[in-house]
Enzyme design. Structure first.
Site, PDB file in Angstrom:
ATOM      1  CG  ASP A   1      -1.967  -1.013   1.258  1.00  0.00           C
ATOM      2  OD1 ASP A   1      -1.995  -1.869   0.357  1.00  0.00           O
ATOM      3  OD2 ASP A   1      -2.799  -0.977   2.188  1.00  0.00           O
TER       4      ASP A   1
ATOM      5  CG  HIS B   1       2.743   0.366   4.193  1.00  0.00           C
ATOM      6  ND1 HIS B   1       2.547  -0.502   5.239  1.00  0.00           N
ATOM      7  CD2 HIS B   1       1.582   1.046   4.027  1.00  0.00           C
ATOM      8  CE1 HIS B   1       1.310  -0.348   5.708  1.00  0.00           C
ATOM      9  NE2 HIS B   1       0.698   0.573   4.989  1.00  0.00           N
TER      10      HIS B   1
HETATM   11 ZN   LIG Z   1      -2.538   3.151   3.434  1.00  0.00          ZN
END
Ligand SMILES: [Zn+2]
Length: 233
Positions: free
Chosen positions: A24, A179
């Site tokens: 993400d 991430h």
């Molecule tokens: Zn996020």
């Protein structure tokens, strides 16, 4: 599960641990390439939930196009990643955050129109969506994708790999949120992927129904969105 060749020797009596990998908040030029390289070296598929504004940065678009070309799925993770959709009931906010990102994605976005809400360090709750956001997702035939494993890669650089592996061992099908951001955590991604393989965990690209409350605009059931939507304004 399907009988297949990709997961190695998996006996019917011992269901494999399944894992879906998601990245993400990218793309980021300093980190997304190393993530893509680590996945490519092991022929593993993932989904990238990208922040719309980041597509406008130099090199952003090219990274997402590379990810799609290498077989990864590309989803929408809001335009600004600033105010969780459930915390702003304004329909214009939901429309802009979701719609403008999807417009930026264009053809590189997966045809199921994946959208992942954000907020609260991976906490699930009514801050994730507003009634207006749900309306945008339904009308736009989006597929809303949540998660069940948040190993805190962004603030636990030394521990996230063990946390994620524990989640994989505990869950029938872990959907892990990582991430592709320059925190330093992704330097350990190869280690994580190799330890997953050592566990005989099977990396799959799709999401289990439990983390998909809306598929192509259709809520999964009457209770699919329970606890995920703020009160109407
Ligand atoms: Zn996020």
């Amino acid at each position: 599960m399907a009988h297949g060749s990709s997961g190695g020797a998996v006996a019917d009596s011992a269901p494999a641990m399944r894992v879906t990998l998601t990245f993400d908040n990218g793309p980021s030029v300093g980190t997304t390439p190393m993530v893509l390289d680590a996945l490519a070296a092991r022929a593993l598929p993932a989904t990238f939930f990208v922040v719309g504004e980041r597509l406008d940065r130099p090199g952003g678009r090219e990274l997402v196009e590379r990810a799609a070309a290498e077989g990864h799925w590309i989803g929408n993770h809001s335009l600004t990643h600033a105010v969780p959709l459930g915390d702003d009931p304004d329909p214009a906010h939901a429309e802009r955050e979701i719609g403008e990102t999807q417009a930026r994605l264009g053809d590189v976005g997966h045809e199921r129109r994946f959208f992942r809400p954000f907020g609260g360090g991976g906490r699930l709750g009514p801050h994730l969506l507003s009634p207006a956001a749900v309306d945008v997702l339904r009308r736009g035939r989006y597929t809303c994708v949540l998660w069940n494993s948040v190993p805190h890669d962004w603030d636990d650089l030394d521990g996230w790999v063990d946390t994620a592996l524990a989640d994989v061992a505990r869950l029938e099908h872990a959907v892990v949120v990582l991430h592709d951001l320059p925190t330093g955590a992704m330097a350990d991604l190869p280690v994580f992927l190799d330890r997953l393989a050592a566990l005989d965990a099977v990396v799959v690209q799709d999401f289990p129904p439990a983390v998909v409350p809306i598929e192509r605009g259709v809520p999964a059931g009457a209770a699919a969105l329970a606890g995920l939507v703020s009160e109407a304004a």
